[in-house]
Design an enzyme around this catalytic site. Structure first.
Site, PDB file in Angstrom:
ATOM      1  N   LEU A  55       1.187  -1.126  -0.186  1.00  0.00           N
ATOM      2  CA  LEU A  55      -0.552  -0.018  -0.188  1.00  0.00           C
ATOM      3  C   LEU A  55       0.867   0.855   0.228  1.00  0.00           C
ATOM      4  CD1 LEU A  55      -2.975  -0.987   2.516  1.00  0.00           C
ATOM      5  CD2 LEU A  55      -2.449  -1.706  -0.009  1.00  0.00           C
ATOM      6  N   GLY A  58      -1.503   6.606  -2.585  1.00  0.00           N
ATOM      7  CA  GLY A  58      -2.461   6.362  -3.923  1.00  0.00           C
ATOM      8  C   GLY A  58      -3.671   5.810  -3.422  1.00  0.00           C
ATOM      9  N   HIS A  59      -3.765   4.062  -2.363  1.00  0.00           N
ATOM     10  CA  HIS A  59      -4.375   3.282  -1.709  1.00  0.00           C
ATOM     11  C   HIS A  59      -5.376   4.282  -0.298  1.00  0.00           C
ATOM     12  CE1 HIS A  59      -1.567   0.193  -3.573  1.00  0.00           C
ATOM     13  NE2 HIS A  59      -2.946  -0.513  -4.240  1.00  0.00           N
ATOM     14  N   GLN A 190      -7.433   6.539 -10.364  1.00  0.00           N
ATOM     15  CA  GLN A 190      -7.939   6.701 -12.091  1.00  0.00           C
ATOM     16  C   GLN A 190      -6.058   6.151 -13.039  1.00  0.00           C
ATOM     17  OE1 GLN A 190      -8.072  11.359 -12.716  1.00  0.00           O
ATOM     18  NE2 GLN A 190      -7.085  10.873 -15.339  1.00  0.00           N
ATOM     19  N   GLN A 195      -8.896  -0.859 -16.281  1.00  0.00           N
ATOM     20  CA  GLN A 195      -9.478  -0.921 -15.304  1.00  0.00           C
ATOM     21  C   GLN A 195     -10.516  -0.482 -14.595  1.00  0.00           C
ATOM     22  OE1 GLN A 195      -6.924  -3.214 -12.039  1.00  0.00           O
ATOM     23  NE2 GLN A 195      -7.547  -1.378 -11.124  1.00  0.00           N
ATOM     24  N   ARG A 234       5.234  -0.944  -8.402  1.00  0.00           N
ATOM     25  CA  ARG A 234       5.877  -1.226  -8.662  1.00  0.00           C
ATOM     26  C   ARG A 234       6.758   0.374  -8.842  1.00  0.00           C
ATOM     27  NH1 ARG A 234       1.923  -4.063 -12.166  1.00  0.00           N
ATOM     28  NH2 ARG A 234       2.300  -6.467 -11.869  1.00  0.00           N
TER      29      ARG A 234
HETATM   30  O1  PAF Z   1      -5.761  -2.385  -9.551  1.00  0.00           O
HETATM   31  C1  PAF Z   1      -5.739  -3.441  -8.332  1.00  0.00           C
HETATM   32  O2  PAF Z   1      -4.549  -3.269  -7.323  1.00  0.00           O
HETATM   33  C2  PAF Z   1      -5.437  -5.017  -8.891  1.00  0.00           C
HETATM   34  O3  PAF Z   1      -6.151  -4.853 -10.308  1.00  0.00           O
HETATM   35  C3  PAF Z   1      -6.986  -5.810  -8.180  1.00  0.00           C
HETATM   36  C4  PAF Z   1      -7.848  -4.631  -8.451  1.00  0.00           C
HETATM   37  C5  PAF Z   1      -7.119  -5.087  -7.266  1.00  0.00           C
HETATM   38  C6  PAF Z   1      -7.167  -6.706  -8.939  1.00  0.00           C
HETATM   39  O4  PAF Z   1      -6.716  -7.492  -8.464  1.00  0.00           O
END
Ligand code: PAF
Length: 348
Positions: A55, A58-59, A190, A195, A234
């Protein structure tokens, strides 16, 4: 890990609490569902932030948004094998659970109108690979068994071109997570715009009630305040020199957006971004760093189709995704800006 029981009425729910953090952790679907049933019974809203851990701010910005909009907030941590191609970084993806739990435990949101108690994250859902993939999971799609979810026609462009099995993996795991967590609201960043929009389509197409299409929220990308680099788990792979050059991706997209807004054609705007990245490539080469651009493109946010010059209208304010992906050494970074009207795409 110490074990504790949350007892309420006749239901006993078992969760564990990590020694260095105070947040309950559910490791089984059964235990989580008992907890969720209580939230349904007491008519409490549940916000959900799915993550793969490692984490960062952003999270945490997604979790804070959830705390501010929901009675309860659940965060899942699961490194999902099916969204990694066999040659990708599943084995080395950063796993930092103790630190993740400490970061989550430190979050607090004070709702307006005291005496409302401050809200903190309610639970972490930490499932096993076996529970999420009862038939096992191979990263090789041709070897996979069991049930998978594909959003046809929307996962082949942009990121899907370079990562052809990625969205199948994401759609599958997020479907499973939504079925388990049953969130009132769900929050995505975003930075991973395709996704998030693809998942919004998925919950609409499959008529999910938890969350509904409108309750899947996309929150602006969190960035390094000094240089604009989009936060990503990453980023820890970047060497100091790569880290110095990595903000060029966002800078290049911003340049392209600006010249486009000022009247340049789409092609000219994309060229501007590529030139800026080209300059970074030359600079990196002096230090032995390879920068490789995967793509810079303008796409329609509904269909993800590449927009031709004639289709990109400035005048009507219709939103356009201007996105890019580039390798800085061995790390592939993505970023995007949305041109035109954000309404209906990204939350304010
Ligand atoms: O964005 C991410 O971290 C992943 O793609 C998610 C949405 C948790 C799905 O594994």
């Amino acid at each position: 890990m110490t074990r504790f029981l949350m007892l309420r009425r006749s239901v006993s729910i078992s969760a564990s609490v990590h020694s260095s953090a105070s947040i309950p952790v559910f490791t089984t679907i059964k235990d989580y569902r008992l907890w969720r049933n209580e939230a349904f019974e007491s008519k409490k809203s549940v916000g959900f932030v799915p993550t793969m851990g490692a984490l960062h701010d952003g999270h945490l910005s997604l979790v804070k948004r959830s705390l501010s909009e929901n009675d309860l907030t659940v965060v899942s941590i699961f490194v999902n094998p099916s969204q990694f191609a066999p040659h990708e970084d599943l084995a080395t993806y950063p796993r930092t659970l103790p630190q993740d739990l400490i970061l989550l435990s430190a979050l607090e949101y004070q709702p307006a109108n005291p005496p409302n108690a401050p809200r903190t994250p309610s639970a972490v859902f930490l499932p096993s690979v076996k529970d999420m993939y009862p038939s096992g999971i191979s990263q090789d799609v041709s070897q996979q068994k069991g049930t998978f979810v594909e959003v046809k026609g929307y996962g082949e462009q942009m990121e899907g071109l370079s990562r052809p099995t990625f969205f199948r993996g994401v759609a599958t795991i997020v479907t499973k997570l939504f079925n388990i967590i049953q969130p009132t609201n769900a929050y995505f960043g975003q930075k991973d715009i395709q996704q998030a929009l693809l998942l919004r389509r998925l919950v609409g197409d499959l008529h999910f009630s938890h969350p509904t299409h409108d309750n899947l929220h996309i929150i602006p990308t969190a960035r390094n305040a000094a240089n604009g680099l989009a936060l990503s788990s990453r980023n820890i792979y970047l060497t100091p020199c790569e880290r110095r050059l990595a903000p060029t991706l966002y800078a290049a997209l911003q340049d392209a957006g600006q010249v486009w807004a000022a009247g340049a054609s789409k092609q000219e705007a994309v060229r501007r971004a590529l030139d800026r990245l080209g300059a970074a490539k030359d600079e990196g080469a002096k230090d032995g760093i390879e920068i490789r651009v995967d793509y810079v493109e303008m796409n329609d946010p509904d269909t993800f189709e590449v927009l031709g010059d004639g289709q990109v209208q400035r005048s009507d304010g219709a939103p356009v995704i201007l996105s890019g992906a580039a390798w800085f050494g061995r790390t592939r970074l993505i970023d995007n800006v949305i041109l035109g009207n954000l309404e209906g795409i990204v939350a304010k």
